[in-house]
Design an enzyme around this catalytic site. Structure first.
Site, short mmCIF file in Angstrom:
data_model
loop_
_atom_site.label_atom_id
_atom_site.label_comp_id
_atom_site.label_asym_id
_atom_site.label_seq_id
_atom_site.Cartn_x
_atom_site.Cartn_y
_atom_site.Cartn_z
N LYS A 195 43.20 103.30 57.77
CA LYS A 195 42.62 103.04 59.05
C LYS A 195 43.49 103.48 60.23
O LYS A 195 44.15 102.56 60.73
CB LYS A 195 41.85 101.79 59.50
N GLU A 271 54.54 95.15 59.35
CA GLU A 271 55.68 95.77 60.19
C GLU A 271 55.25 95.47 61.49
O GLU A 271 54.10 96.14 62.11
CB GLU A 271 55.86 97.09 59.93
N CYS A 305 59.05 100.93 67.74
CA CYS A 305 59.18 99.15 67.66
C CYS A 305 60.67 99.12 67.56
O CYS A 305 60.99 98.00 67.57
CB CYS A 305 58.60 99.05 66.25
N GLU A 407 57.75 91.99 74.42
CA GLU A 407 57.87 93.24 73.99
C GLU A 407 56.93 94.20 75.18
O GLU A 407 55.77 93.74 75.62
CB GLU A 407 57.15 93.65 72.66
P1 NAD Z 1 47.56 97.40 67.66
O1 NAD Z 1 48.14 96.10 66.61
O2 NAD Z 1 46.85 97.15 68.81
O3 NAD Z 1 46.96 98.38 66.57
C1 NAD Z 1 47.41 98.89 65.13
C2 NAD Z 1 46.24 98.81 64.31
O4 NAD Z 1 45.64 97.70 64.05
C3 NAD Z 1 45.18 100.09 64.85
O5 NAD Z 1 44.82 100.78 63.96
C4 NAD Z 1 44.00 99.25 65.52
O6 NAD Z 1 42.85 99.64 65.34
C5 NAD Z 1 44.05 97.89 64.40
N1 NAD Z 1 43.39 96.89 64.52
C6 NAD Z 1 43.49 96.15 65.68
N2 NAD Z 1 43.02 95.07 65.83
C7 NAD Z 1 42.39 94.79 64.44
C8 NAD Z 1 41.75 93.77 63.78
N3 NAD Z 1 41.41 92.41 64.33
N4 NAD Z 1 41.66 94.09 62.51
C9 NAD Z 1 42.04 95.00 61.51
N5 NAD Z 1 42.76 96.05 62.42
C10 NAD Z 1 43.00 95.79 63.70
O7 NAD Z 1 49.24 97.99 67.67
P2 NAD Z 1 49.29 99.32 68.40
O8 NAD Z 1 49.07 99.19 69.95
O9 NAD Z 1 48.53 100.46 67.84
O10 NAD Z 1 50.81 99.52 68.38
C11 NAD Z 1 52.21 99.24 68.96
C12 NAD Z 1 52.65 97.91 68.41
O11 NAD Z 1 52.88 98.35 67.17
C13 NAD Z 1 54.00 97.51 68.78
O12 NAD Z 1 53.76 96.06 68.86
C14 NAD Z 1 55.13 97.82 68.08
O13 NAD Z 1 56.17 97.13 68.21
C15 NAD Z 1 54.41 97.63 66.72
N6 NAD Z 1 54.82 98.42 65.65
C16 NAD Z 1 55.73 97.99 64.83
C17 NAD Z 1 56.51 98.78 63.99
C18 NAD Z 1 57.46 98.10 62.67
O14 NAD Z 1 57.78 98.87 61.83
N7 NAD Z 1 57.73 96.98 62.92
C19 NAD Z 1 56.22 100.09 63.83
C20 NAD Z 1 55.51 100.65 64.71
C21 NAD Z 1 54.75 100.13 65.78
O1 6OD Z 2 61.53 104.89 59.76
C1 6OD Z 2 60.74 104.08 59.43
O2 6OD Z 2 60.38 104.03 57.96
C2 6OD Z 2 59.72 103.46 60.34
N1 6OD Z 2 58.83 102.51 59.37
C3 6OD Z 2 60.04 103.24 61.42
C4 6OD Z 2 59.11 102.49 62.34
C5 6OD Z 2 59.13 102.67 63.74
C6 6OD Z 2 58.44 102.03 64.66
O3 6OD Z 2 57.84 102.72 65.66
#
Ligand code: NAD
Ligand code: 6OD
Length: 503
Positions: A195, A271, A305, A407
């Site tokens: 998804k 993550e 992130c 954040e």
């Molecule tokens: P988000 O949590 O809003 O959405 C992520 C995904 O989850 C989307 O596909 C969304 O549709 C889905 N989703 C939302 N609510 C849900 C629910 N109740 N049940 C199931 N699925 C659901 O995040 P975003 O705004 O798309 O991305 C940004 C965030 O992601 C930031 O906080 C960023 O730090 C984090 N991020 C973390 C990493 C990591 O590796 N730690 C990497 C990339 C992004």
């Molecule tokens: O490099 C990766 O494997 C990874 N998961 C990066 C995540 C980036 C976050 O936005």
């Protein structure tokens, strides 16, 4: 470039999309429409570039059942060598469609073509190659055990697939993050229902074509489009036929998914968000540190992130460092994604821009000094309908300020001075998150010493976002649960069965 039903919808945005096309779900090897549609918006100018069909609960259910059937079919019978060979073919298929993937990623995110070409698409292919090789080449532990009666037993573990994996991913590095999970899941013999973020549906859909090219059987890779609550995301995480959920996104969403997964005791790998710190010592290689921090703050418009939103600089070089970082910020070119000069794209959506701008306003209320930025660039053309913001630097906030604690996920950081190593470590660790830290120093002993004190999953010394895909990747605290990468991914996506044979 390869033309096919889904890739035909992609055109490089000079932003004159002539037709709005339909991005469909992909279930059991077929592209299928849903009952409802939503718009895919180009963040560079706010235009609708495609319609996306939302999967309802019936379609998510069909996808999960297709994935389960595929576990019992040809895919489930393949040996590890052939599975690995097919994953290399997926990587080949991505590389064959390189331009198409770049265009799709750029269209969805507005990020510069140069960035998608350098980072997102090559990493997608690398994810498949690395996990194909790893699963083929690595073994598991075995023990010869002495029994009380003086005989022996042999213990050895075997790796089995977990089953159907639900993969839920965000919009910032859509293809990179999706394949980071899909590749090891398939390498271990699982099937997946993904998804992707509602903001970035295109590359997950194109990946279905690469799967077909590579001879991945129907039902092994399924795509369900939609939102989180009361939509495909929730239907997937609650589905009893899903054996594990791997999720990248916001910490709050992780908490919701954890509740949904709890009812059927699904393993989860999360993550999540970050509020990452960088610590810059006066003995650093100054130019390298400024260049490195400029990437760490502004790459992908700060929507990574791993980005540093808190920068701590030793007082002796504080003023000059802030000045140099300001020069870097002001030399960035926000612009059209396909303009070679562009190195700063828009934010992903109007809603996300409003969130970032609300932090820009809050910073002023909290007493920040604006070093540069803090607003919206003006272009005088269609980009003014896009979601750009200025790269922004603040100083002067107390450590307790919300802008230092929460954040933001934009091209912005707060820079604060420190006087001692202890003070820098304490400030860096004073967060509920724990994803990454970076330390910039000419003294490697100190770098090593401080790295070990960081309460995070990943610490870089004199570098940032330098990746070796075999290493553990994940976060402490609110930044995640578990580690992926290398053997950590293989272990999450496998059921290990230890076999004890009395000899
Ligand atoms: P988000 O949590 O809003 O959405 C992520 C995904 O989850 C989307 O596909 C969304 O549709 C889905 N989703 C939302 N609510 C849900 C629910 N109740 N049940 C199931 N699925 C659901 O995040 P975003 O705004 O798309 O991305 C940004 C965030 O992601 C930031 O906080 C960023 O730090 C984090 N991020 C973390 C990493 C990591 O590796 N730690 C990497 C990339 C992004
Ligand atoms: O490099 C990766 O494997 C990874 N998961 C990066 C995540 C980036 C976050 O936005």
């Amino acid at each position: 470039m390869i033309a096919s039903p889904q890739s035909a919808l992609l055109r490089l945005p000079g932003l004159a999309w002539d037709l709005v096309k339909l991005i469909q779900n992909y279930i059991d090897g077929r592209f299928v429409p849903g009952k409802r549609e939503f718009a895919d918006v180009n963040p560079a100018d706010g235009t609708v570039i495609a319609q996306v069909t939302e999967a309802d609960d019936v379609q998510v259910n069909e996808a999960v059942h297709a994935a389960r059937r595929a576990l019992r079919g040809e895919w489930g019978r393949l040996g590890v060598r052939e599975r690995a060979a097919r994953l290399h073919k997926v990587a080949d298929a991505i590389e064959k469609r390189f331009d198409c993937f770049v265009q799709a990623e750029v269209a969805d995110t507005g990020k510069p073509v140069a960035l998608a070409s350098r980072l997102d698409v090559p990493r997608a292919a690398a994810n498949f190659r690395v996990f194909a090789d790893l699963v083929k080449l690595t073994g598991l532990e075995s023990f010869q055990t002495e029994t009380p009666d003086g005989t022996h037993a042999l213990n050895y573990a075997v790796r089995k697939p977990l089953g159907v994996i639900g993969v839920i991913t965000p919009w910032n590095l859509p293809l990179l993050l999706l394949t980071w999970k899909v590749a090891p899941a398939l390498a271990c013999g699982n099937t997946v229902v993904v998804k992707p973020s509602e903001e970035t549906p295109a590359t997950a859909t194109l990946l279905a074509e690469a799967m077909q090219d590579a001879g991945i059987p129907n039902g092994v890779y399924n795509v369900t489009h939609g939102f989180g609550p009361e939509s495909a995301g929730e239907f997937l995480t609650q589905h009893a036929g899903v054996n594990a959920v791997t999720f990248t996104g916001e910490s709050r969403t992780g908490a919701t998914i954890m509740k949904a997964a709890a009812s059927t005791v699904k393993p989860v790998s999360f993550e999540l968000g970050g509020k990452n710190a960088a610590i810059v010592f006066a003995d650093c290689n100054f130019e390298e540190a400024v260049d490195g921090l400029s990437e760490a703050v502004f790459l992908n418009t700060g929507q990574v992130c791993l980005c540093a939103e808190r920068v701590y600089v030793e007082r002796k070089i504080f003023d000059i460092f802030v000045e140099e970082l300001k020069q870097k910020a002001e030399s960035l070119h926000p612009g059209w994604p396909n303009d070679e000069k562009t190195d700063l794209g828009p934010l992903i959506s109007a809603q996300h821009r409003e969130k970032v701008l609300s932090f820009y306003r809050l910073a002023l209320e909290e007493g920040a000094t604006v070093i540069t930025g803090g607003g919206v660039p003006k272009f005088g053309d269609h980009r003014d309908n896009g979601f750009y913001v200025q790269p922004t630097l603040y100083t002067g906030l107390p450590e307790s300020a919300r802008c230092v604690k929460e954040e933001i996920f934009g091209p912005v950081c707060h820079v604060a001075p420190f006087d001692s190593e202890e003070e820098a470590v304490a400030m860096a660790n004073d967060t509920k998150y724990g994803l990454t830290a970076s330390i910039w120093t000419g003294n490697l002993k100190r770098g090593h010493r401080i790295a070990q004190q960081m309460n995070v999953g990943i610490t870089w010394v004199n570098c940032w976002f330098l990746r070796d895909l075999r290493t553990p990747f994940g976060g402490a605290g609110l930044s995640g649960i578990g580690r992926e990468g290398g053997m950590h991914s293989l272990n999450f996506y496998s059921e290990l069965n230890n076999i004890c044979v009395r000899l």
